[in-house]
Scaffold this active site. Structure first.
Site, PDB file in Angstrom:
ATOM      1  N   LYS A 116       0.812  -1.212   0.000  1.00 37.84           N
ATOM      2  CA  LYS A 116       0.000   0.000   0.000  1.00 37.84           C
ATOM      3  C   LYS A 116       0.849   1.268   0.000  1.00 37.84           C
ATOM      4  CE  LYS A 116      -4.515  -1.322   1.441  1.00 37.84           C
ATOM      5  NZ  LYS A 116      -4.899  -2.575   1.992  1.00 37.84           N
ATOM      6  N   GLU A 200      -2.995   7.367   8.102  1.00 37.83           N
ATOM      7  CA  GLU A 200      -3.784   8.186   7.176  1.00 37.83           C
ATOM      8  C   GLU A 200      -4.829   8.940   7.963  1.00 37.83           C
ATOM      9  OE1 GLU A 200      -4.110   5.783   2.951  1.00 37.83           O
ATOM     10  OE2 GLU A 200      -5.862   5.905   4.207  1.00 37.83           O
ATOM     11  N   GLU A 275      -9.230   1.541  -6.253  1.00 42.04           N
ATOM     12  CA  GLU A 275     -10.206   1.862  -5.209  1.00 42.04           C
ATOM     13  C   GLU A 275      -9.994   3.269  -4.661  1.00 42.04           C
ATOM     14  OE1 GLU A 275     -11.376  -2.423  -3.374  1.00 42.04           O
ATOM     15  OE2 GLU A 275      -9.880  -1.298  -2.254  1.00 42.04           O
ATOM     16  N   GLU A 288      -6.217   2.031  -2.907  1.00 38.97           N
ATOM     17  CA  GLU A 288      -5.297   0.967  -3.294  1.00 38.97           C
ATOM     18  C   GLU A 288      -5.710   0.458  -4.672  1.00 38.97           C
ATOM     19  OE1 GLU A 288      -5.536  -2.850  -1.497  1.00 38.97           O
ATOM     20  OE2 GLU A 288      -7.708  -2.777  -1.221  1.00 38.97           O
ATOM     21  N   ASN A 290      -6.300  -3.162  -6.707  1.00 34.64           N
ATOM     22  CA  ASN A 290      -6.370  -4.620  -6.618  1.00 34.64           C
ATOM     23  C   ASN A 290      -6.049  -5.203  -7.980  1.00 34.64           C
ATOM     24  OD1 ASN A 290      -7.072  -4.752  -3.880  1.00 34.64           O
ATOM     25  ND2 ASN A 290      -9.191  -4.302  -4.370  1.00 34.64           N
ATOM     26  N   PHE A 348     -21.430 -11.573  12.960  1.00 34.20           N
ATOM     27  CA  PHE A 348     -21.041 -12.176  11.683  1.00 34.20           C
ATOM     28  C   PHE A 348     -20.129 -13.389  11.851  1.00 34.20           C
ATOM     29  CE2 PHE A 348     -21.863  -7.665  11.003  1.00 34.20           C
ATOM     30  CZ  PHE A 348     -22.866  -7.730  10.061  1.00 34.20           C
TER      31      PHE A 348
HETATM   32  P1  ADP Z   1      -8.215  -3.547   1.990  1.00 33.01           P
HETATM   33  O1  ADP Z   1      -6.922  -3.882   1.338  1.00 33.01           O
HETATM   34  O2  ADP Z   1      -8.380  -4.235   3.287  1.00 33.01           O
HETATM   35  O3  ADP Z   1      -9.351  -3.699   1.051  1.00 33.01           O
HETATM   36  P2  ADP Z   1      -8.567  -0.654   1.686  1.00 33.01           P
HETATM   37  O4  ADP Z   1      -7.499   0.361   1.798  1.00 33.01           O
HETATM   38  O5  ADP Z   1      -9.076  -0.961   0.327  1.00 33.01           O
HETATM   39  O6  ADP Z   1      -8.080  -1.989   2.400  1.00 33.01           O
HETATM   40  O7  ADP Z   1      -9.781  -0.181   2.595  1.00 33.01           O
HETATM   41  C1  ADP Z   1     -10.894  -0.982   2.838  1.00 33.01           C
HETATM   42  C2  ADP Z   1     -12.001  -0.146   3.451  1.00 33.01           C
HETATM   43  O8  ADP Z   1     -11.564   0.541   4.634  1.00 33.01           O
HETATM   44  C3  ADP Z   1     -12.530   0.979   2.572  1.00 33.01           C
HETATM   45  O9  ADP Z   1     -13.510   0.527   1.685  1.00 33.01           O
HETATM   46  C4  ADP Z   1     -13.095   1.955   3.592  1.00 33.01           C
HETATM   47  O10 ADP Z   1     -14.353   1.528   4.045  1.00 33.01           O
HETATM   48  C5  ADP Z   1     -12.131   1.830   4.748  1.00 33.01           C
HETATM   49  N1  ADP Z   1     -11.061   2.857   4.695  1.00 33.01           N
HETATM   50  C6  ADP Z   1      -9.831   2.706   4.175  1.00 33.01           C
HETATM   51  N2  ADP Z   1      -9.101   3.837   4.303  1.00 33.01           N
HETATM   52  C7  ADP Z   1      -9.894   4.736   4.929  1.00 33.01           C
HETATM   53  C8  ADP Z   1      -9.707   6.089   5.389  1.00 33.01           C
HETATM   54  N3  ADP Z   1      -8.561   6.749   5.231  1.00 33.01           N
HETATM   55  N4  ADP Z   1     -10.752   6.692   6.009  1.00 33.01           N
HETATM   56  C9  ADP Z   1     -11.916   6.028   6.213  1.00 33.01           C
HETATM   57  N5  ADP Z   1     -12.131   4.762   5.823  1.00 33.01           N
HETATM   58  C10 ADP Z   1     -11.141   4.110   5.192  1.00 33.01           C
HETATM   59  P1  ADP Z   2     -10.943  -5.859  -1.421  1.00 34.17           P
HETATM   60  O1  ADP Z   2      -9.545  -6.369  -1.342  1.00 34.17           O
HETATM   61  O2  ADP Z   2     -10.995  -4.502  -1.960  1.00 34.17           O
HETATM   62  O3  ADP Z   2     -11.728  -5.982  -0.147  1.00 34.17           O
HETATM   63  P2  ADP Z   2     -12.771  -7.864  -2.485  1.00 34.17           P
HETATM   64  O4  ADP Z   2     -13.939  -7.339  -1.761  1.00 34.17           O
HETATM   65  O5  ADP Z   2     -12.947  -8.254  -3.904  1.00 34.17           O
HETATM   66  O6  ADP Z   2     -11.650  -6.763  -2.535  1.00 34.17           O
HETATM   67  O7  ADP Z   2     -12.202  -9.105  -1.651  1.00 34.17           O
HETATM   68  C1  ADP Z   2     -11.956  -9.049  -0.269  1.00 34.17           C
HETATM   69  C2  ADP Z   2     -10.743  -9.891   0.127  1.00 34.17           C
HETATM   70  O8  ADP Z   2     -11.102 -11.199   0.528  1.00 34.17           O
HETATM   71  C3  ADP Z   2      -9.786 -10.039  -0.992  1.00 34.17           C
HETATM   72  O9  ADP Z   2      -8.489 -10.153  -0.483  1.00 34.17           O
HETATM   73  C4  ADP Z   2     -10.248 -11.329  -1.647  1.00 34.17           C
HETATM   74  O10 ADP Z   2      -9.207 -11.898  -2.356  1.00 34.17           O
HETATM   75  C5  ADP Z   2     -10.679 -12.154  -0.440  1.00 34.17           C
HETATM   76  N1  ADP Z   2     -11.859 -12.989  -0.703  1.00 34.17           N
HETATM   77  C6  ADP Z   2     -13.136 -12.584  -0.752  1.00 34.17           C
HETATM   78  N2  ADP Z   2     -13.966 -13.599  -1.005  1.00 34.17           N
HETATM   79  C7  ADP Z   2     -13.201 -14.696  -1.123  1.00 34.17           C
HETATM   80  C8  ADP Z   2     -13.461 -16.099  -1.405  1.00 34.17           C
HETATM   81  N3  ADP Z   2     -14.699 -16.556  -1.605  1.00 34.17           N
HETATM   82  N4  ADP Z   2     -12.437 -16.953  -1.438  1.00 34.17           N
HETATM   83  C9  ADP Z   2     -11.195 -16.514  -1.227  1.00 34.17           C
HETATM   84  N5  ADP Z   2     -10.874 -15.222  -0.971  1.00 34.17           N
HETATM   85  C10 ADP Z   2     -11.849 -14.319  -0.919  1.00 34.17           C
HETATM   86 MG    MG Z   3      -9.648  -2.676  -0.716  1.00 33.42          MG
END
Ligand code: ADP
Ligand code: ADP
Ligand code: MG
Length: 670
Positions: A116, A200, A275, A288, A290, A348
Site C-alpha cells: 500500500k 492516514e 479503489e 489501493e 487490486n 457475523f
Molecule cells: P483492503 O486492502 O483491506 O481492502 P482498503 O485500503 O481498500 O483496504 O480499505 C478498505 C475499506 O476501509 C474501505 O472501503 C473503507 O471503508 C475503509 N477505509 C480505508 N481507508 C480509509 C480512510 N482513510 N478513512 C476512512 N475509511 C477508510
Molecule cells: P478488497 O480487497 O478490496 O476488499 P474484495 O472485496 O474483492 O476486494 O475481496 C476481499 C478480500 O477477501 C480479498 O483479499 C479477496 O481476495 C478475499 N476474498 C473474498 N472472497 C473470497 C473467497 N470466496 N475466497 C477466497 N478469498 C476471498
Molecule cells: Mg480494498
C-alpha cells in the site's frame, strides 16, 4: 486463444471462470483439496487434480503443486481467481518461469501494487489524489504520536501489506494510539508476516467507489465505469452496485481517466481495480489498486454487457482490447449481494455445516454465481462466501426490487446465512434513497434507537402465508386420516371457512380464511382488513411460497415446526404461532392458573440449541419473563416463563441440544 487452462481457485469464482471457458471452448483443469472432492468446481471442470489437505497451505496456496498440475495436464495458462494466490507476485513469477501464462498483470506490477505504501507513492507520481497522511511506515510510538498530530485526528492505522480489511484501526485521539498501534502491528504480523504500519487521516462517513480497468499488452487501457461498495461490515463489502448514485458524468470521467493513467504509469495489463474513497464534499482519494478480478466484477459486466473473464483470457493470450473508451456506455443499473455463511446476529461469526437444502432464486435478470448446492459442506478453512446474487434493472429501483424478490426466494438450509440481513439493508429507506456510506450498517441497522418496525402490510402478508401453510398442513393430515374418519362421520375439513389466530412478537392477528370459489382462491380477513389471495396449484406445502395477495406477487421463505412457523420476507424474519380458534380460546379465555404448566415445569416448545439461560436457581421470575434463549429454525427466540414463580432447578445450559418436550426449568411448588 488458449486451448486449456488451470483454475487455481475454488468456490463460486472457480465455477464462474469455468463457465466462460466452456462457452469459449477452452478446456479446463480444476484443482481441489481433500475436503472439496465433490465440490461444484471439481464436477464442472473437464479434469481435476487433487492438491492435498484441506488447509490452504497444503492445497490452494501450494504454488509448486499447482504449477506441477498445470504442466502435467498440458495447460497453457493459470487463472488465479481472487484471494489465495491471485495477488502473489512470487506465484506469478513462478508461473512465468515454468513457461505458463499467468492470467493477470506482470509479477513486478503485482509486487508494487500489493504494497500500500509503494502504491500510494506511485499514485502521487501519477497525479492521483491520495488520503492525506504520512507515506512512510511509523518507526515507533513516539514518531506515531508526532505523525498522528500532523495528520490530525481521527486517524486510521493501516498495514502496508494489508488486504480484506485486516489490521486496520481507527484512532480518535492520542490516548488510544499506543494500544491501537500495538494491536495493529500484532495483527498484521500474524496475517501478512509484515509489521509496517502507516498513518492516514480517517475520512468520516465516506463512500467506497472503485473503477474497473482493463489493459492489454499493446498499451491500451480502458475503464468500465465505477462500482459503489459502501455497504460494508468490518471494512469488508457485502452489497455492491454499478453505477453509483454519488457520481455524475463529470466525476466518473475524472476518476476513470485518473485510474487509467495510474494503470499506464504502473505498466499494468489485464483486469484491475482502482479503489477510492469519496468524502462528503465529493472529494476523492486513492486507497489501493487490486491487481486481479474482483468479487464484485459481475455488476460491471451487467451494465457494460461484457464478460470480464473472456476479456482477461483474450488479453492474456496477446489479443488487442476489443473496445475503446468511447465504446463504454453504462446501461441500466446492477446490484450484487454476497451471500455468506455467517450469523449477523452474532457479530457475523462464520457458520459451518452441511447444506441440507438449497434452492437458488430465479427471475427476470437475476444471476446467481454460486459455488454450492445441496450436499455441499461449508468448512472452517475457506472463505464463508457461498454465492453472489446479481440483478439488473432499467434503473436502480428496478434492480433493487428484483434483488429483494430474489432474496425472498433464496433458500439455504443447514448453515446460517446473511440473506435476510442483506435484504433488511435493501429495504431500508436510506438505502432506497441511495444515501450510502461505509458506516451504514452500524448507523442504521445495528443502532437499536433507529430500528424501523416492519410495515403492517408485511406482517399481514406473513400472517397470511404462515396461516395458509398451517391450514394446508392440517388438511393434509386430515386427508390421510379420511379412511378412519368415514366410519365416524364426515370430515369437517370440507368446510369453506376456517378461523385461526396468528401470533407474533407483540401482535395477535385474527385470521378468517374463506374459500373463494376454488381451492386456490381465498378471501382472507386479517383483523379488519380483507385480502384476495391466490395460492399455487395444486399444493404448496414447500419451504418457498409464492402467493398473489391483492394482485401483487409475494415470495416467502417458511420454516415450520408444529405450531411454529418462521417466515422471512423482505429482510424481516419472524416467528409466528398459529392456533385454531378452539386451541386459542382454551389457551386464552379459560381461567389461567398462576403456573399454567403440567406440574411445575417449563417444557421446550421446539427442537433447537440452547444459546443462553437467563435465570438462576432461586430467582423470582414473572410471567412472560425470558428464561431460556433457543436457536431454532435458524433464528433465536426466547422461551418465557408461563407464570410467576421461583426457579428450583435449571436442566439445560448454553450449548445443549434440546427437543420439544424436554424440561428446561423446574419451578418451586407453591
Ligand atoms: P483492503 O486492502 O483491506 O481492502 P482498503 O485500503 O481498500 O483496504 O480499505 C478498505 C475499506 O476501509 C474501505 O472501503 C473503507 O471503508 C475503509 N477505509 C480505508 N481507508 C480509509 C480512510 N482513510 N478513512 C476512512 N475509511 C477508510
Ligand atoms: P478488497 O480487497 O478490496 O476488499 P474484495 O472485496 O474483492 O476486494 O475481496 C476481499 C478480500 O477477501 C480479498 O483479499 C479477496 O481476495 C478475499 N476474498 C473474498 N472472497 C473470497 C473467497 N470466496 N475466497 C477466497 N478469498 C476471498
Ligand atoms: Mg480494498
Amino acid at each position: 486463444m488458449f486451448e486449456k487452462i488451470l483454475i487455481a481457485n475454488r468456490g463460486e469464482i472457480a465455477v464462474r471462470i469455468l463457465s466462460t471457458c466452456k462457452r469459449l471452448g477452452v478446456r479446463t483443469v480444476a484443482v481441489y483439496s481433500d475436503s472439496d472432492f465433490r465440490s461444484m468446481h471439481v464436477i464442472n471442470a473437464d479434469e481435476a487434480v487433487l492438491l492435498g489437505g484441506a488447509r490452504p497451505a497444503e492445497s490452494y496456496l501450494n504454488m509448486d503443486k499447482i504449477i506441477e498440475a498445470a504442466l502435467g495436464t498440458g495447460c497453457q495458462a493459470i487463472h488465479p481467481g481472487y484471494g489465495f494466490l491471485s495477488e502473489n507476485a512470487v506465484f506469478a513469477e513462478k508461473v512465468e518461469a515454468a513457461g505458463l501464462v499467468f492470467i493477470g498483470p506482470p509479477a513486478k506490477v503485482i509486487a508494487a501494487m500489493g504494497d500500500k505504501i509503494e502504491a500510494k507513492k506511485l499514485a502521487i507520481i501519477a497525479g492521483v489524489p491520495t488520503v492525506p497522511g504520512h507515506i512512510e511506515p511509523v518507526a515507533d510510538l513516539e514518531s506515531a504520536v508526532k505523525v498522528a498530530d500532523e495528520v490530525g485526528y481521527p486517524v486510521l492505522l493501516k498495514p502496508a501489506a494489508g488486504g480484506g480489511g485486516k489490521g486496520m484501526r481507527a484512532v480518535d485521539g492520542p490516548d488510544d494510539l499506543a494500544s491501537a498501534l500495538s494491536l495493529c502491528q500484532k495483527e498484521t504480523l500474524k496475517s501478512f508476516g509484515d509489521a509496517r504500519i502507516f498513518v492516514e487521516r480517517y475520512i468520516k462517513r465516506p463512500r467506497h467507489i472503485e473503477i474497473q480497468i482493463m489493459a492489454d499488452s499493446h498499451g491500451n487501457v480502458v475503464h468500465l465505469g465505477e462500482r459503489e461498495c459502501s455497504i460494508q461490515r468490518r471494512y469488508q463489502k457485502i452489497i455492491e452496485e454499478s453505477p453509483s448514485c454519488a457520481l455524475d458524468a463529470g466525476l466518473r470521467e475524472k476518476m476513470g481517466s485518473l485510474a487509467c493513467s495510474l494503470a499506464k504509469r504502473a505498466g499494468y495489463t489485464n483486469a484491475g481495480t482502482v479503489e477510492f474513497i469519496l468524502d462528503e464534499n465529493q472529494e476523492f482519494f486513492f486507497l489501493e489498486m487490486n491487481t486481479r478480478l474482483q468479487v464484485e466484477h459481475p455488476v460491471t459486466e451487467l451494465v457494460n454487457n461484457l464478460d470480464l473473464v473472456e476479456m482477461q483470457l483474450r488479453v492474456s493470450s496477446g489479443e488487442v482490447l476489443p473496445i475503446a473508451q468511447t465504446d463504454v456506455v453504462l446501461k441500466g443499473w446492477s446490484i450484487e449481494v454476497r451471500v455468506c455463511a455467517e450469523n449477523p446476529a452474532r457479530d457475523f461469526a462464520p457458520s459451518v455445516g452441511l447444506i441440507t437444502r438449497y434452492a437458488a432464486p430465479k427471475g427476470k435478470r437475476v444471476r446467481v454465481d454460486s459455488g454450492v448446492d445441496a450436499g455441499s459442506s461449508v468448512g472452517v478453512f475457506y472463505d464463508p462466501m457461498l454465492a453472489k446474487v446479481i440483478t439488473w434493472g432499467e434503473n436502480r429501483e428496478q434492480a433493487r426490487q428484483r434483488m429483494v424478490q430474489a432474496l425472498n426466494g433464496y433458500h439455504i438450509e443447514g448453515v446460517f446465512t446473511n440473506i435476510d440481513f442483506a435484504n433488511r439493508i435493501l429495504n431500508h429507506p436510506v438505502f432506497i434513497k441511495g444515501e450510502l456510506s461505509t458506516d451504514f450498517i452500524p448507523t442504521y441497522i445495528f443502532d437499536e434507537s433507529k430500528k424501523i418496525e416492519p410495515p403492517l402490510s408485511s406482517l399481514h402478508a406473513m400472517a397470511i402465508a404462515t396461516t395458509l401453510m398451517h391450514h394446508l398442513r392440517k388438511s393434509l393430515v386430515q386427508h390421510a386420516l379420511r379412511p378412519l374418519k368415514s366410519r365416524v362421520g364426515p370430515s369437517h375439513f370440507s368446510k369453506n371457512t376456517y378461523e385461526f389466530v396468528a401470533r407474533t412478537e407483540g401482535n395477535v392477528f385474527k385470521m378468517r380464511l374463506d374459500k373463494n370459489g376454488s381451492e386456490f382462491q381465498w378471501r382472507i380477513r386479517v383483523n379488519d382488513d380483507i385480502y384476495r389471495v391466490i395460492t399455487p396449484q395444486p399444493e404448496f406445502y414447500r419451504r418457498r411460497l409464492k402467493l398473489s395477495i391483492n394482485e401483487q406477487e409475494y415470495h416467502f421463505r417458511l420454516n415450520y415446526e408444529g405450531n411454529f412457523i418462521v417466515a422471512a420476507y423482505c429482510g424481516v424474519s419472524l416467528l409466528y404461532e398459529i392456533y385454531n380458534l378452539r386451541e386459542w380460546k382454551l389457551a386464552h379465555y379459560m381461567p389461567v392458573p398462576s403456573m399454567k404448566v403440567v406440574d411445575n415445569i417449563l417444557e421446550c416448545p421446539m427442537p433447537g440449541l440452547v444459546v443462553d439461560v437467563k435465570c438462576a436457581v432461586g430467582d423470582q421470575v414473572f410471567k412472560g419473563q425470558e428464561l431460556v434463549i433457543l436457536e431454532s429454525m435458524k433464528m433465536e427466540s426466547a422461551v418465557s416463563s408461563p407464570g410467576d414463580g421461583v426457579i428450583e432447578e435449571i436442566l439445560v445450559k448454553a450449548g445443549d441440544a434440546v427437543e420439544s418436550g424436554n424440561v428446561l426449568v423446574r419451578f418451586k411448588k407453591t
